[in-house]
Design an enzyme around this catalytic site. Structure first.
Site, PDB file in Angstrom:
ATOM      1  N   SER A  17      84.497  53.946  58.795  1.00 50.26           N
ATOM      2  CA  SER A  17      84.128  53.802  57.608  1.00 50.26           C
ATOM      3  C   SER A  17      82.505  53.360  57.635  1.00 50.26           C
ATOM      4  O   SER A  17      81.760  54.134  56.313  1.00 50.26           O
ATOM      5  CB  SER A  17      84.671  52.830  56.826  1.00 50.26           C
ATOM      6  OG  SER A  17      84.610  51.408  57.375  1.00 50.26           O
TER       7      SER A  17
ATOM      8  N   LYS B 184      80.689  54.338  51.219  1.00 50.50           N
ATOM      9  CA  LYS B 184      80.610  53.793  49.599  1.00 50.50           C
ATOM     10  C   LYS B 184      79.978  54.781  48.756  1.00 50.50           C
ATOM     11  O   LYS B 184      80.312  54.725  47.790  1.00 50.50           O
ATOM     12  CB  LYS B 184      79.899  52.364  49.669  1.00 50.50           C
ATOM     13  CG  LYS B 184      80.927  51.317  50.166  1.00 50.50           C
ATOM     14  CD  LYS B 184      80.260  49.907  49.906  1.00 50.50           C
ATOM     15  CE  LYS B 184      81.289  48.805  49.992  1.00 50.50           C
ATOM     16  NZ  LYS B 184      81.704  48.813  51.548  1.00 50.50           N
TER      17      LYS B 184
ATOM     18  N   GLU C 199      79.273  44.559  40.654  1.00 45.74           N
ATOM     19  CA  GLU C 199      79.165  43.234  41.325  1.00 45.74           C
ATOM     20  C   GLU C 199      79.344  43.665  42.941  1.00 45.74           C
ATOM     21  O   GLU C 199      79.851  44.768  43.312  1.00 45.74           O
ATOM     22  CB  GLU C 199      80.380  42.414  40.723  1.00 45.74           C
ATOM     23  CG  GLU C 199      81.441  42.532  41.537  1.00 45.74           C
ATOM     24  CD  GLU C 199      82.503  43.838  41.579  1.00 45.74           C
ATOM     25  OE1 GLU C 199      82.633  44.357  42.427  1.00 45.74           O
ATOM     26  OE2 GLU C 199      82.410  44.484  40.346  1.00 45.74           O
TER      27      GLU C 199
HETATM   28  C1  LIG Z   1      82.920  48.134  52.080  1.00 44.79           C
HETATM   29  C2  LIG Z   1      83.418  48.494  53.376  1.00 44.79           C
HETATM   30  C3  LIG Z   1      84.577  48.599  53.796  1.00 44.79           C
HETATM   31  C4  LIG Z   1      85.845  47.842  52.907  1.00 44.79           C
HETATM   32  O1  LIG Z   1      86.035  48.519  51.754  1.00 44.79           O
HETATM   33  P1  LIG Z   1      87.213  49.447  51.346  1.00 44.79           P
HETATM   34  O2  LIG Z   1      87.366  49.684  49.893  1.00 44.79           O
HETATM   35  O3  LIG Z   1      88.480  48.601  52.024  1.00 44.79           O
HETATM   36  O4  LIG Z   1      87.131  50.753  52.204  1.00 44.79           O
HETATM   37  C5  LIG Z   1      84.899  48.981  54.945  1.00 44.79           C
HETATM   38  N1  LIG Z   1      84.089  49.473  55.571  1.00 44.79           N
HETATM   39  C6  LIG Z   1      82.794  49.401  55.465  1.00 44.79           C
HETATM   40  C7  LIG Z   1      81.896  50.090  56.457  1.00 44.79           C
HETATM   41  C8  LIG Z   1      82.514  49.081  54.178  1.00 44.79           C
HETATM   42  O5  LIG Z   1      81.043  48.952  53.931  1.00 44.79           O
END
Ligand SMILES: *Cc1c(COP(=O)(O)O)cnc(C)c1O
Length: 395
Positions: free
Chosen positions: A375, A88, A110
């Protein structure tokens, strides 16, 4: 990378917004187009991504996991090692810096579970700006530690007591604020969603993931055969996919099947949704036949969204990317397996991608490579997993 001038990905995307917001998004687009190729802006963002956030992130060959499965080689793109523990920050740094160049004094955002709120608060603190974050009052109670984190970082959190008191009410409130304060305020969106230019802009800020994958794979003399990422709003996935769509790689997005697609307790928008308009964009949505937005469920808070970025809707219909969904049970199994074999605790969101990678890698040859975007890290999720395991032992 392709820039859709009208903000359309085929029939998806666009700008479905009240007239009062049109000047604001037009000004945003103008500034984004100006700064995205500006040498100074790029150097400054690059500096923060490297020295503050920790880029480039490693591409790790998960040898133990790959050998245990006995199929293709699995590589993990380690976005979990970034500052804040997830991808993020790539987006919040990019947008906060843009807001600063646009001389906006006030940033609003938000947040649902609080992850995007925290990433926004971090980027704003680093760049010396003030953040205000809308959050459903139900979520401020469920996620009170993230509220405290945002406060520590100098952000102000506004609990929203209307409607279901969750993310979608917080979004409505943030939009209302933006309409009232367009002149002074920058709205920092957390995923590749919303009216044009947000989906393109967030994609571009996250595309550093896929670009690094391409050059890191080249560095070890390989090209990715299969690329997998989880899809909530779709920002880590589109950032992974976009630089690779022109290659021969097979590309797979994984949504949350929750308790199963038949149970209606899921958030698999592309697998089970239909076309509609939400949050300023035309895209696939989870909705009933009257267009009422459905309730969603996922074991991971970050995938719990009834819409999806419009470019994913386009990539699904054009069949360039395949979208599947992993159930809570498969996700917890993948979470446990990765943790035990590699000593890496993945975020439950990311474990959706890992679950699919495990399934695919088993069936593929040893010479093939599967790249999975991890992610985020799972420290935030250990209690959720413990509760899940306790519940399922009792059942
Ligand atoms: C917020 C988040 C997501 C989902 O958001 P995308 O916009 O689909 O990437 C995925 N993995 C993690 C670790 C997150 O914090």
């Amino acid at each position: 990378m392709r820039y859709p001038k009208d903000g359309r990905f085929g029939e998806f995307g666009g700008r479905f917004i009240p007239e009062t917001l049109v000047p604001a998004v037009e000004e945003l687009e103008e500034n984004y187009l100006k700064f995205k190729n500006d040498k100074e802006f790029k150097a400054e963002l690059d500096y923060y991504l490297r020295v503050y956030a920790g880029r480039p992130t490693p591409l790790y060959y998960a040898k133990n996991l790959s050998e245990k499965l006995g199929g293709a080689r699995i590589y993990l793109k380690r976005e979990d090692l970034l500052h804040g523990g997830a991808h993020k920050i790539n987006n919040t740094l990019g947008q906060a810096l843009l807001a600063k160049k646009m001389r906006r004094k006030r940033i609003i955002a938000e947040t649902g579970a609080g992850q995007h709120g925290v990433a926004t608060a971090m980027a704003c603190a680093a760049l010396g700006m003030k953040a205000e974050v809308y959050m459903g009052s139900k979520d401020t109670i469920r996620q009170k530690l993230n509220v405290f984190r945002m406060n520590l970082l100098g952000a102000q959190v506004h609990p929203v007591g209307s409607g279901s008191r969750t993310l979608k009410d917080a979004i409505n409130e943030a939009i209302r604020d933006w309409i009232a304060n367009v002149e002074t305020t920058y709205y920092l969106l957390g995923s590749a969603v919303g009216p044009h230019p947000y989906p393109v802009m967030v994609r571009d800020f996250q595309s550093v993931i896929g670009e690094e994958i391409r050059s890191q794979m080249r560095g070890i003399g390989r090209t990715p055969d299969i690329v997998i990422a989880c899809v909530g709003g779709g920002s880590n996935a589109i950032g992974t996919f976009c630089p690779l769509v022109e290659t021969d790689a097979e590309i797979i997005g994984v949504e949350a099947a929750g308790r199963g697609l038949e149970s209606k307790k899921h958030s698999a928008t592309l697998s089970a949704g239909s076309r509609g308009v939400l949050h300023g964009m035309m895209t696939y949505l989870l909705q009933d036949k009257d267009g009422q937005i459905a309730k969603t469920h996922s074991i991971s808070a970050g995938l719990d969204y009834p819409g999806v970025g419009p470019e994913h809707s386009y990539l699904k219909d054009s069949r360039r990317v395949m979208y599947h969904a992993a159930t809570d049970g498969d996700v917890v199994d993948a979470f446990l397996m990765l943790t035990r074999t590699e000593g890496i605790i993945p975020a439950l969101e990311s474990a959706h991608a890992v679950a699919w990678a495990i399934k695919v890698a088993r069936r593929r040859r040893r010479s093939e490579s599967v790249v999975v975007t991890l992610s985020g890290r799972g420290d935030k999720d250990v209690e959720e997993v413990q509760n899940y395991l306790n519940r399922n032992v009792k059942d």
